[in-house]
Design a protein around this motif. Structure first.
Motif, PDB file in Angstrom:
ATOM      1  N   ASP B  71       1.171  -0.833   0.561  1.00  0.00           N
ATOM      2  CA  ASP B  71      -0.019   0.161  -0.028  1.00  0.00           C
ATOM      3  C   ASP B  71       1.095   1.004  -0.117  1.00  0.00           C
ATOM      4  OD1 ASP B  71      -2.820  -1.194  -0.438  1.00  0.00           O
ATOM      5  OD2 ASP B  71      -2.773  -0.875   2.336  1.00  0.00           O
ATOM      6  N   GLU B  72       2.206   1.466   0.640  1.00  0.00           N
ATOM      7  CA  GLU B  72       3.203   1.950   0.646  1.00  0.00           C
ATOM      8  C   GLU B  72       2.868   2.780  -0.718  1.00  0.00           C
ATOM      9  OE1 GLU B  72       2.102   4.203   3.407  1.00  0.00           O
ATOM     10  OE2 GLU B  72       2.400   2.884   5.145  1.00  0.00           O
ATOM     11  N   ALA B  73       3.607   1.733  -1.400  1.00  0.00           N
ATOM     12  CA  ALA B  73       3.757   1.817  -2.393  1.00  0.00           C
ATOM     13  C   ALA B  73       3.346   2.493  -3.491  1.00  0.00           C
ATOM     14  CB  ALA B  73       4.892   0.549  -2.583  1.00  0.00           C
ATOM     15  N   VAL B 125       2.859   5.927  14.704  1.00  0.00           N
ATOM     16  CA  VAL B 125       3.129   6.773  13.104  1.00  0.00           C
ATOM     17  C   VAL B 125       2.136   6.812  12.268  1.00  0.00           C
ATOM     18  CG1 VAL B 125       4.820   6.031  10.578  1.00  0.00           C
ATOM     19  CG2 VAL B 125       5.613   5.496  13.054  1.00  0.00           C
ATOM     20  N   ASP B 126       1.491   5.361  11.584  1.00  0.00           N
ATOM     21  CA  ASP B 126      -0.173   5.734  10.582  1.00  0.00           C
ATOM     22  C   ASP B 126      -1.029   6.617  11.714  1.00  0.00           C
ATOM     23  OD1 ASP B 126       1.470   2.827   9.797  1.00  0.00           O
ATOM     24  OD2 ASP B 126       0.897   4.061   8.167  1.00  0.00           O
ATOM     25  N   GLY B 127      -0.814   6.416  12.561  1.00  0.00           N
ATOM     26  CA  GLY B 127      -1.877   6.999  12.807  1.00  0.00           C
ATOM     27  C   GLY B 127      -2.066   8.604  13.067  1.00  0.00           C
ATOM     28  N   GLU B 154      -7.364   3.400   2.914  1.00  0.00           N
ATOM     29  CA  GLU B 154      -5.907   2.899   2.761  1.00  0.00           C
ATOM     30  C   GLU B 154      -5.695   2.193   4.636  1.00  0.00           C
ATOM     31  OE1 GLU B 154      -5.942   1.996  -1.654  1.00  0.00           O
ATOM     32  OE2 GLU B 154      -4.044   2.580  -0.656  1.00  0.00           O
ATOM     33  N   GLU B 155      -5.265   4.133   4.930  1.00  0.00           N
ATOM     34  CA  GLU B 155      -4.695   4.050   6.142  1.00  0.00           C
ATOM     35  C   GLU B 155      -6.059   2.952   7.352  1.00  0.00           C
ATOM     36  OE1 GLU B 155      -1.604   4.720   7.027  1.00  0.00           O
ATOM     37  OE2 GLU B 155      -0.971   5.836   4.937  1.00  0.00           O
ATOM     38  N   SER B 156      -6.813   3.653   6.763  1.00  0.00           N
ATOM     39  CA  SER B 156      -7.659   2.467   8.394  1.00  0.00           C
ATOM     40  C   SER B 156      -6.882   1.617   8.411  1.00  0.00           C
ATOM     41  CB  SER B 156      -8.676   3.211   8.309  1.00  0.00           C
ATOM     42  OG  SER B 156      -9.501   1.681   8.381  1.00  0.00           O
ATOM     43  N   PHE B 157      -6.910   0.760   7.758  1.00  0.00           N
ATOM     44  CA  PHE B 157      -6.793  -0.650   7.989  1.00  0.00           C
ATOM     45  C   PHE B 157      -5.186  -0.622   8.247  1.00  0.00           C
ATOM     46  CE2 PHE B 157      -3.037  -2.508   4.781  1.00  0.00           C
ATOM     47  CZ  PHE B 157      -2.759  -4.445   5.240  1.00  0.00           C
ATOM     48  N   HIS B 158      -4.102   0.033   7.947  1.00  0.00           N
ATOM     49  CA  HIS B 158      -2.693  -0.191   8.408  1.00  0.00           C
ATOM     50  C   HIS B 158      -2.255   0.315  10.151  1.00  0.00           C
ATOM     51  CE1 HIS B 158      -1.155   1.733   4.790  1.00  0.00           C
ATOM     52  NE2 HIS B 158      -0.914   0.841   4.717  1.00  0.00           N
ATOM     53  N   GLN B 159      -3.682   1.648  10.256  1.00  0.00           N
ATOM     54  CA  GLN B 159      -2.962   1.430  11.903  1.00  0.00           C
ATOM     55  C   GLN B 159      -4.253   1.006  12.929  1.00  0.00           C
ATOM     56  OE1 GLN B 159      -5.910   4.996  13.800  1.00  0.00           O
ATOM     57  NE2 GLN B 159      -4.165   5.458  14.482  1.00  0.00           N
TER      58      GLN B 159
HETATM   59 FE   LIG Z   1       0.666   4.145   5.644  1.00  0.00          FE
END
Ligand SMILES: [Fe+2]
Ligand SMILES: [Fe+2]
Lengths: 94, 310
Positions: B71-73, B125-127, B154-159
């Motif tokens: 995802d970050e890519a 960090v994602d938060g 997409e970030e919400s999955f990361h956190q």
């Molecule tokens: Fe992220």
């Protein structure tokens, strides 16, 4: 080098029955790779059922500077909207 | 009315600026710098966590971490594409990153020393990135705002994957709980630094706010992040390493201590624990990929010659 790879604009159809919508762009050496890369970049979570890629250089756009004169002809044609016409409330199905 | 006044009125009226609209040079330059820096951060941000993919403890955790790093890519690519709508050249930007002429977020210049770091990065960090990015969904430049909307989803999955990982470790052994606490102790202050220097020292904030590129000041976002994190830390059962941290009923916010800004400027200046390593790794990946790019381009042009297809 990526700059020798052309830029492609990517359009995704979210589900059957909807229009393809512009989602962004990417670089790819050819159309086939552009479609594959678009799948990985723009549809990692089932965002689409169909992808179009178009060489960015092939798109001709209207100019934002002449936006007002360009779209002006429809501006004064309020009679193209149904709300222009007053119909008594008690007329059914209209 | 002149173009500049017209532009400023449109921005004040919350209209989005689109690629072919007239815009002040400073606006364009600020955006290219900010979006490129943001794109670089996403790309460099793959390294600290990518480091743990092969060592994540189960197939489930490996698959999750792999998806996150991928995802970050993707985030980097959305953002590079946004800079190109402003006339930036992708190769130039990559060149600036691998020659150290453009920066990325200071947070990625810290090493990931334990597996708990994967959870803490997701949570904190994602938060913090989410706190920064949610208001950017309303930033004045259309392509940037649309990229941010996609990224925020997409970030919400990361956190959540990070917090869930930490909850799992916290319900494990004493050694695992200690590992989580040790990781929180290392990442808390660098996470607070992610919002940038205090407002009084942030030179770009005022103009960026006026242009609606930025929607909140650094200190406002930092406060919001602290207020969000405190109850999450309590539920998790970890202590945030700040003796000054306490609820201020009068303000309706938590009071908290200041990060070590001297350290922040050192890291920004290239002297963080892993600056050199991160840039060298990115440069090597770029150079090692050169033959692949050349081969794909050669294949494409041969196909055009042979079959007449683009
Ligand atoms: Fe992220
Ligand atoms: Fe991201």
């Amino acid at each position: 080098m990526s700059s020798s790879w052309p830029l492609w604009e990517v359009f995704v159809r979210g589900k059957r029955g909807l229009n393809h919508v512009h989602v962004g762009s990417l670089h790819a050496p050819d159309a086939e790779m552009a479609v594959r890369n678009a799948r990985d970049v723009y549809t990692r979570r089932n965002e689409g059922v169909s992808i179009w890629v178009v060489p960015a250089a092939s798109i001709t756009a209207s100019s934002p500077d002449e936006k007002d004169p360009f779209f002006e002809p429809s501006g004064d044609k309020v009679y193209r909207h149904p709300t222009f016409y007053e119909i008594p409330e008690d007329v059914p199905h209209l | 009315m002149d173009l500049e006044a017209q532009f400023e009125r449109a921005v004040e009226a919350e209209q989005r600026v689109e690629p072919r609209d007239w815009m002040p040079d400073g606006y364009r330059r600020t955006l290219v710098r900010q979006i490129a820096q943001h794109a670089h951060s996403e790309i460099i941000g793959m390294q600290p966590e990518g480091n743990w993919i092969s060592r994540a403890p189960s197939l489930r955790r490996k698959a999750i971490l792999l998806a996150k790093v991928q995802d970050e890519a993707g985030h980097g690519l959305y953002l590079y594409a946004a800079t190109e709508t402003l006339g930036a050249d992708r190769d130039d930007l990559t060149g600036m990153l691998i020659s150290g002429r453009q920066k990325y977020s200071s947070i990625f210049n810290y090493p990931t020393l334990s597996y708990a770091d994967v959870g803490v990065i997701g949570w904190l960090v994602d938060g913090a990135a989410i706190c920064n990015q949610v208001p950017l969904c309303r930033t004045s430049y259309g392509p940037y705002a649309r990229a941010m909307i996609r990224i925020c989803k997409e970030e919400s999955f990361h956190q959540r994957q990070g917090y869930e990982l930490l909850m799992t470790m916290m319900s494990g052994t004493d050694a695992q709980r200690a590992m989580v606490q040790e990781s929180v102790d290392r990442w808390w202050w660098p996470s607070l630094m992610m919002f940038g220097p205090p407002d009084a020292e942030s030179s770009n904030t005022e103009q960026s706010m006026k242009w609606r590129i930025k929607r909140n000041t650094n200190d406002e976002l930092r406060q919001k992040f602290v207020d969000m994190s405190v109850p999450q830390a309590q539920k998790l059962g970890v202590t945030l390493p700040d003796p000054e941290l306490k609820w201020n009923a009068e303000r309706g916010h938590h009071d908290f201590g200041q990060p070590d800004w001297e350290e922040f400027w050192q890291v920004v200046g290239g002297n963080g624990p892993t600056n050199a390593q991160r840039v060298a790794h990115r440069r090597k990946a770029h150079e090692d990929g050169e033959w692949v790019r050349a081969a794909a381009a050669a294949h494409a042009s041969r196909r055009v010659a042979r079959e007449g297809v683009a």
